[in-house]
Design a protein around this motif. Structure first.
Motif, PDB file in Angstrom:
ATOM      1  N   ASN A 170      -9.999  81.645 -37.723  1.00 62.49           N
ATOM      2  CA  ASN A 170      -9.458  83.005 -37.835  1.00 62.49           C
ATOM      3  C   ASN A 170      -9.047  83.571 -36.476  1.00 62.49           C
ATOM      4  OD1 ASN A 170     -12.569  82.955 -37.949  1.00 62.49           O
ATOM      5  ND2 ASN A 170     -12.070  84.866 -36.921  1.00 62.49           N
ATOM      6  N   GLY A 185      -7.489  96.416 -30.013  1.00 59.68           N
ATOM      7  CA  GLY A 185      -7.391  95.990 -28.613  1.00 59.68           C
ATOM      8  C   GLY A 185      -8.716  95.693 -27.938  1.00 59.68           C
ATOM      9  N   VAL A 244     -16.026  91.156 -32.371  1.00 58.54           N
ATOM     10  CA  VAL A 244     -15.670  92.577 -32.396  1.00 58.54           C
ATOM     11  C   VAL A 244     -16.085  93.149 -33.750  1.00 58.54           C
ATOM     12  CG1 VAL A 244     -13.687  94.152 -32.465  1.00 58.54           C
ATOM     13  CG2 VAL A 244     -13.811  92.372 -30.708  1.00 58.54           C
ATOM     14  N   ASP A 267     -13.714  77.195 -27.958  1.00 65.95           N
ATOM     15  CA  ASP A 267     -13.692  76.504 -29.253  1.00 65.95           C
ATOM     16  C   ASP A 267     -13.403  77.584 -30.285  1.00 65.95           C
ATOM     17  OD1 ASP A 267     -14.260  74.111 -28.014  1.00 65.95           O
ATOM     18  OD2 ASP A 267     -16.426  74.291 -28.308  1.00 65.95           O
ATOM     19  N   LYS A 327      -1.743  83.774 -28.900  1.00 63.27           N
ATOM     20  CA  LYS A 327      -0.962  84.908 -28.380  1.00 63.27           C
ATOM     21  C   LYS A 327      -1.223  85.147 -26.909  1.00 63.27           C
ATOM     22  CE  LYS A 327       0.487  88.402 -31.603  1.00 63.27           C
ATOM     23  NZ  LYS A 327       0.160  89.557 -32.414  1.00 63.27           N
TER      24      LYS A 327
HETATM   25  C1  LIG Z   1     -10.925  87.438 -32.991  1.00 59.58           C
HETATM   26  C2  LIG Z   1     -11.397  88.840 -32.708  1.00 59.58           C
HETATM   27  C3  LIG Z   1     -12.392  88.823 -31.537  1.00 59.58           C
HETATM   28  C4  LIG Z   1     -10.186  89.702 -32.336  1.00 59.58           C
HETATM   29  O1  LIG Z   1     -10.629  90.987 -31.911  1.00 59.58           O
HETATM   30  P1  LIG Z   1      -9.709  92.311 -32.068  1.00 59.58           P
HETATM   31  O2  LIG Z   1     -10.346  93.377 -31.276  1.00 59.58           O
HETATM   32  O3  LIG Z   1      -9.475  92.581 -33.503  1.00 59.58           O
HETATM   33  O4  LIG Z   1      -8.363  91.834 -31.399  1.00 59.58           O
HETATM   34  P2  LIG Z   1      -7.271  92.774 -30.675  1.00 59.58           P
HETATM   35  O5  LIG Z   1      -7.149  94.050 -31.442  1.00 59.58           O
HETATM   36  O6  LIG Z   1      -7.604  92.897 -29.229  1.00 59.58           O
HETATM   37  O7  LIG Z   1      -5.960  91.925 -30.849  1.00 59.58           O
HETATM   38  C5  LIG Z   1      -5.133  91.492 -29.769  1.00 59.58           C
HETATM   39  C6  LIG Z   1      -3.902  90.859 -30.351  1.00 59.58           C
HETATM   40  O8  LIG Z   1      -4.264  89.725 -31.157  1.00 59.58           O
HETATM   41  C7  LIG Z   1      -3.848  89.935 -32.509  1.00 59.58           C
HETATM   42  N1  LIG Z   1      -4.927  89.465 -33.377  1.00 59.58           N
HETATM   43  C8  LIG Z   1      -6.192  89.909 -33.434  1.00 59.58           C
HETATM   44  N2  LIG Z   1      -6.899  89.218 -34.340  1.00 59.58           N
HETATM   45  C9  LIG Z   1      -6.030  88.330 -34.873  1.00 59.58           C
HETATM   46  C10 LIG Z   1      -6.155  87.343 -35.865  1.00 59.58           C
HETATM   47  N3  LIG Z   1      -7.311  87.123 -36.495  1.00 59.58           N
HETATM   48  N4  LIG Z   1      -5.056  86.606 -36.151  1.00 59.58           N
HETATM   49  C11 LIG Z   1      -3.886  86.831 -35.519  1.00 59.58           C
HETATM   50  N5  LIG Z   1      -3.709  87.751 -34.569  1.00 59.58           N
HETATM   51  C12 LIG Z   1      -4.773  88.487 -34.250  1.00 59.58           C
HETATM   52  C13 LIG Z   1      -3.648  91.426 -32.664  1.00 59.58           C
HETATM   53  O9  LIG Z   1      -2.708  91.730 -33.663  1.00 59.58           O
HETATM   54  C14 LIG Z   1      -3.145  91.807 -31.293  1.00 59.58           C
HETATM   55  O10 LIG Z   1      -1.773  91.503 -31.177  1.00 59.58           O
HETATM   56  P3  LIG Z   1      -0.768  92.432 -30.324  1.00 59.58           P
HETATM   57  O11 LIG Z   1      -1.232  92.298 -28.889  1.00 59.58           O
HETATM   58  O12 LIG Z   1       0.559  91.828 -30.576  1.00 59.58           O
HETATM   59  O13 LIG Z   1      -0.954  93.815 -30.854  1.00 59.58           O
HETATM   60  C15 LIG Z   1     -12.074  89.484 -33.958  1.00 59.58           C
HETATM   61  O14 LIG Z   1     -11.167  89.376 -35.049  1.00 59.58           O
HETATM   62  C16 LIG Z   1     -13.398  88.857 -34.379  1.00 59.58           C
HETATM   63  O15 LIG Z   1     -14.475  89.281 -33.932  1.00 59.58           O
HETATM   64  N6  LIG Z   1     -13.351  87.829 -35.272  1.00 59.58           N
HETATM   65  C17 LIG Z   1     -14.540  87.244 -35.885  1.00 59.58           C
HETATM   66  C18 LIG Z   1     -15.382  86.462 -34.911  1.00 59.58           C
HETATM   67  C19 LIG Z   1     -14.635  85.296 -34.300  1.00 59.58           C
HETATM   68  O16 LIG Z   1     -14.070  84.464 -34.985  1.00 59.58           O
HETATM   69  N7  LIG Z   1     -14.673  85.238 -32.963  1.00 59.58           N
HETATM   70  C20 LIG Z   1     -14.043  84.191 -32.203  1.00 59.58           C
HETATM   71  C21 LIG Z   1     -15.028  83.107 -31.932  1.00 59.58           C
HETATM   72  S1  LIG Z   1     -14.227  81.877 -30.945  1.00 59.58           S
END
Ligand SMILES: CC(C)(COP(=O)(O)OP(=O)(O)OC[C@H]1O[C@@H](n2cnc3c(N)ncnc32)[C@H](O)[C@@H]1OP(=O)(O)O)[C@@H](O)C(=O)NCCC(=O)NCCS
Length: 170
Positions: free
Chosen positions: A126, A98, A90, A122, A133
């Motif tokens: 982070n 969201g 994202v 996997d 959740k």
């Molecule tokens: C992980 C990732 C996809 C989350 O996307 P996002 O759009 O920010 O997530 P959302 O806003 O939909 O969050 C949904 C819920 O998860 C929680 N959340 C999101 N990222 C989080 C994190 N890094 N740690 C803990 N909680 C997290 C949010 O607070 C939210 O909680 P709620 O439902 O209680 O409000 C994004 O941080 C990202 O792209 N990270 C870097 C790339 C990565 O590591 N991808 C995963 C590869 S497996």
């Protein structure tokens, strides 16, 4: 998602999306993973998108969904072989709104509709709380090499509700 934010929508991947998704991939790694990975690890991970042809091929070979806001891609997710979330990224400008949950919801529903009983990922360190959740349970820790750097992640798994019968997983 906050009411003041424009609404995100989902659509399938098109090959012309590749440069934009490569940019989202790099920005997400650079800005959202620094608490858990070193700069060298982030650089090695982000360099996976340097070869845009290979990156586009990978996206086209999987079930890739794109989240858009006002028609611009802001995130993407890819399902590999019906039962593995291979990618979920994202853009930092919309993180925490969201978009990741929307993409993940859609992949879980598509996988369940195809009869998949459980979905694995996997998860990067982070992202592991994001998946926790959503009901994903840690199975094992892994160390993977990407462009000569070792990165840790955790294989996590979620039992899906059966979309075909409407039954709960338990
Ligand atoms: C992980 C990732 C996809 C989350 O996307 P996002 O759009 O920010 O997530 P959302 O806003 O939909 O969050 C949904 C819920 O998860 C929680 N959340 C999101 N990222 C989080 C994190 N890094 N740690 C803990 N909680 C997290 C949010 O607070 C939210 O909680 P709620 O439902 O209680 O409000 C994004 O941080 C990202 O792209 N990270 C870097 C790339 C990565 O590591 N991808 C995963 C590869 S497996």
């Amino acid at each position: 998602m906050s009411q003041s934010q424009p609404k995100a929508a989902l659509r399938p991947f098109l090959p012309t999306d590749t440069p934009m998704l490569a940019a989202i991939f790099v920005a997400a790694i650079e800005e959202l993973t620094g608490d858990d990975y070193s700069e060298a690890q982030q650089e090695a991970w982000a360099a996976v998108a340097d070869d845009e042809v290979a990156f586009g091929k990978k996206l086209a070979g999987e079930l890739t969904l794109i989240a858009t806001v006002q028609n611009s891609p802001v995130g993407f997710a890819a399902l590999k072989g019906n039962d593995h979330i291979d990618m979920l990224y994202v853009h930092p400008s919309v993180a925490g709104q969201g978009v990741g949950a929307m993409l993940c919801d859609a992949l879980e529903k598509l996988a369940a509709a195809r009869g998949t009983k459980s979905l694995s990922v996997d998860a990067s360190d982070n992202a592991s709380d994001f998946f926790k959740k959503r009901g994903y349970v840690a199975q094992r820790r892994n160390s993977v090499t990407i462009n000569d750097e070792w990165l840790a992640n955790t294989t996590m798994q979620k039992v899906l509700a059966n979309e075909r019968t409407g039954g709960a997983p338990q």
